[in-house]
Design a protein around this motif. Sequence first.
Motif, PDB file in Angstrom:
ATOM      1  N   ILE A 134       1.012  -1.300  -0.023  1.00 47.97           N
ATOM      2  CA  ILE A 134       0.011  -0.113  -0.034  1.00 47.97           C
ATOM      3  C   ILE A 134       0.931   1.223  -0.056  1.00 47.97           C
ATOM      4  CG2 ILE A 134      -1.578   1.325   1.146  1.00 47.97           C
ATOM      5  CD1 ILE A 134      -2.583  -1.406   2.528  1.00 47.97           C
ATOM      6  N   HIS A 135       0.517   2.118  -0.751  1.00 45.31           N
ATOM      7  CA  HIS A 135       1.495   3.383  -1.124  1.00 45.31           C
ATOM      8  C   HIS A 135       0.856   4.403  -0.067  1.00 45.31           C
ATOM      9  CE1 HIS A 135       2.764   7.098  -3.593  1.00 45.31           C
ATOM     10  NE2 HIS A 135       3.566   6.669  -2.664  1.00 45.31           N
ATOM     11  N   THR A 136       1.700   4.815   0.825  1.00 45.30           N
ATOM     12  CA  THR A 136       1.240   5.604   2.024  1.00 45.30           C
ATOM     13  C   THR A 136       2.307   6.893   1.989  1.00 45.30           C
ATOM     14  OG1 THR A 136       2.527   3.952   3.474  1.00 45.30           O
ATOM     15  CG2 THR A 136       0.127   4.170   3.381  1.00 45.30           C
ATOM     16  N   PRO A 137       2.089   7.555   0.959  1.00 48.46           N
ATOM     17  CA  PRO A 137       3.030   8.756   1.056  1.00 48.46           C
ATOM     18  C   PRO A 137       3.062   9.846   2.143  1.00 48.46           C
ATOM     19  CG  PRO A 137       1.505   8.973  -0.725  1.00 48.46           C
ATOM     20  CD  PRO A 137       1.270   7.785   0.017  1.00 48.46           C
ATOM     21  N   GLY A 138       3.784  10.753   2.384  1.00 50.26           N
ATOM     22  CA  GLY A 138       3.821  11.565   3.186  1.00 50.26           C
ATOM     23  C   GLY A 138       5.091  11.826   4.156  1.00 50.26           C
ATOM     24  N   HIS A 139       5.420  10.743   4.893  1.00 50.23           N
ATOM     25  CA  HIS A 139       6.729  10.845   5.403  1.00 50.23           C
ATOM     26  C   HIS A 139       7.871  10.964   4.206  1.00 50.23           C
ATOM     27  CE1 HIS A 139       9.994  10.190   8.283  1.00 50.23           C
ATOM     28  NE2 HIS A 139      10.531   8.813   7.451  1.00 50.23           N
ATOM     29  N   SER A 140       7.912  10.367   3.265  1.00 45.89           N
ATOM     30  CA  SER A 140       8.490  10.459   2.111  1.00 45.89           C
ATOM     31  C   SER A 140       7.565  10.101   0.903  1.00 45.89           C
ATOM     32  CB  SER A 140       9.662   9.407   2.003  1.00 45.89           C
ATOM     33  OG  SER A 140       9.207   8.057   1.671  1.00 45.89           O
ATOM     34  N   PRO A 141       8.015  10.720  -0.309  1.00 46.25           N
ATOM     35  CA  PRO A 141       6.969  10.513  -1.396  1.00 46.25           C
ATOM     36  C   PRO A 141       6.758   9.046  -1.625  1.00 46.25           C
ATOM     37  CG  PRO A 141       9.141  11.268  -2.335  1.00 46.25           C
ATOM     38  CD  PRO A 141       9.341  11.546  -0.564  1.00 46.25           C
ATOM     39  N   GLY A 142       7.795   8.101  -1.358  1.00 45.89           N
ATOM     40  CA  GLY A 142       7.479   6.907  -1.771  1.00 45.89           C
ATOM     41  C   GLY A 142       7.252   5.845  -0.700  1.00 45.89           C
ATOM     42  N   SER A 143       7.035   6.388   0.424  1.00 45.48           N
ATOM     43  CA  SER A 143       6.495   5.646   1.551  1.00 45.48           C
ATOM     44  C   SER A 143       5.497   4.507   1.191  1.00 45.48           C
ATOM     45  CB  SER A 143       6.086   6.418   2.729  1.00 45.48           C
ATOM     46  OG  SER A 143       7.324   7.039   3.358  1.00 45.48           O
ATOM     47  N   CYS A 144       5.837   3.247   1.834  1.00 46.42           N
ATOM     48  CA  CYS A 144       4.748   2.154   1.449  1.00 46.42           C
ATOM     49  C   CYS A 144       4.695   1.557   2.946  1.00 46.42           C
ATOM     50  CB  CYS A 144       5.262   1.346   0.561  1.00 46.42           C
ATOM     51  SG  CYS A 144       5.206   2.057  -0.991  1.00 46.42           S
ATOM     52  N   SER A 145       3.426   0.684   2.876  1.00 48.87           N
ATOM     53  CA  SER A 145       2.985  -0.010   3.981  1.00 48.87           C
ATOM     54  C   SER A 145       2.860  -1.480   3.350  1.00 48.87           C
ATOM     55  CB  SER A 145       1.823   0.331   4.955  1.00 48.87           C
ATOM     56  OG  SER A 145       2.095   1.539   5.642  1.00 48.87           O
ATOM     57  N   PHE A 146       3.070  -2.459   4.244  1.00 53.40           N
ATOM     58  CA  PHE A 146       3.074  -3.924   3.785  1.00 53.40           C
ATOM     59  C   PHE A 146       2.056  -4.577   4.465  1.00 53.40           C
ATOM     60  CE2 PHE A 146       7.126  -2.076   2.206  1.00 53.40           C
ATOM     61  CZ  PHE A 146       7.163  -2.651   1.010  1.00 53.40           C
ATOM     62  N   TYR A 147       0.917  -4.802   3.846  1.00 53.89           N
ATOM     63  CA  TYR A 147      -0.293  -5.342   4.511  1.00 53.89           C
ATOM     64  C   TYR A 147      -0.493  -7.149   4.338  1.00 53.89           C
ATOM     65  CZ  TYR A 147      -5.417  -5.647   5.237  1.00 53.89           C
ATOM     66  OH  TYR A 147      -6.742  -5.996   5.481  1.00 53.89           O
ATOM     67  N   ILE A 148      -0.692  -7.629   5.167  1.00 51.62           N
ATOM     68  CA  ILE A 148      -1.221  -8.916   5.201  1.00 51.62           C
ATOM     69  C   ILE A 148      -2.453  -9.162   5.980  1.00 51.62           C
ATOM     70  CG2 ILE A 148      -0.603 -11.397   6.022  1.00 51.62           C
ATOM     71  CD1 ILE A 148       2.245 -10.546   6.329  1.00 51.62           C
ATOM     72  N   PRO A 149      -3.550  -9.364   5.107  1.00 48.55           N
ATOM     73  CA  PRO A 149      -4.721  -9.262   5.415  1.00 48.55           C
ATOM     74  C   PRO A 149      -5.268  -9.756   6.711  1.00 48.55           C
ATOM     75  CG  PRO A 149      -4.714  -9.461   2.991  1.00 48.55           C
ATOM     76  CD  PRO A 149      -3.183  -9.631   3.418  1.00 48.55           C
ATOM     77  N   ASP A 150      -5.869  -8.811   7.452  1.00 45.15           N
ATOM     78  CA  ASP A 150      -6.508  -9.522   8.903  1.00 45.15           C
ATOM     79  C   ASP A 150      -5.301 -10.009   9.731  1.00 45.15           C
ATOM     80  OD1 ASP A 150      -9.429  -8.897   7.655  1.00 45.15           O
ATOM     81  OD2 ASP A 150      -8.937 -10.750   6.613  1.00 45.15           O
ATOM     82  N   ILE A 151      -4.140  -9.503   9.712  1.00 42.42           N
ATOM     83  CA  ILE A 151      -3.125 -10.081  10.589  1.00 42.42           C
ATOM     84  C   ILE A 151      -2.251  -8.828  10.845  1.00 42.42           C
ATOM     85  CG2 ILE A 151      -1.228 -11.625  10.795  1.00 42.42           C
ATOM     86  CD1 ILE A 151      -2.571 -13.575   8.739  1.00 42.42           C
TER      87      ILE A 151
END
Length: 256
Positions: A134-151
Amino acid sequence: MSRFHFPFELEIFVVTELESNSILLYDKDEKEGIIVDCGGSQDKVVQRVKELSLKINHVYYTHGHFDHVDFTGQLAEYLKCPITVHSRDQSVYHKQLAFKKRICKVCNDTSVPDILDHHEGEEFHFGRFKGTIIHTPGHSPGSCSFYIPDILIMTGDTIFAQGVGHTRGPGASRIMLKESIKNKLLILNDGLIVLPGHGPFTTIGAERKYLTQYVSDLPQKGSECTSSSSAPSASTEQCPCDDPTSSSQASENKKS
């Protein structure tokens, strides 16, 4: 010891003086794993991989700041697997490591190897388990989060336990950070476990009140951000800025 339990194996190596979390996830039956961030202590990470006889499919960087990407050259040499950062943080990655190369006289690894891109919606896999970037920019333009559904979601420096990443460096944006939190993280279930880039585990539910308050002054698209006295105030945090020459290593809010 984490109070949380996972259907896969998860080990954290706290690295650098900024205490960044380098995360090893693996399927112990299939002997496959991935690494999320590796800003230091790469020898310990690699040694653990060897002890477990793991095949590492991929190394993913949540963003390009040096405390999350240092020693990329050594890591690439040891693991022989793809290493990626979001395309919008390629320049951040290169600037951070090039700056270290210029100033560090005693470093074992001053290389700045090219790495590949990852993107919003891309899947990652290790053994029987998979997740989505999941691309979650703000802290840096390319910041990402890594999502394992429901876990689990690994958020890098986007959010911490009772804190958020700084937006003081080139390419960072407080409005973008708030939009990422509101539109991509606060929509997730309260029980979802959060593993930040620094500090302890938390959950979306534990952070909901704080984060909802933080984004409460989010302006309409296209308007200027205005401060709100009710929103959490800024304070200092040991987390580096996009600008490697900055002496300030501040974040928006102090993590617990």
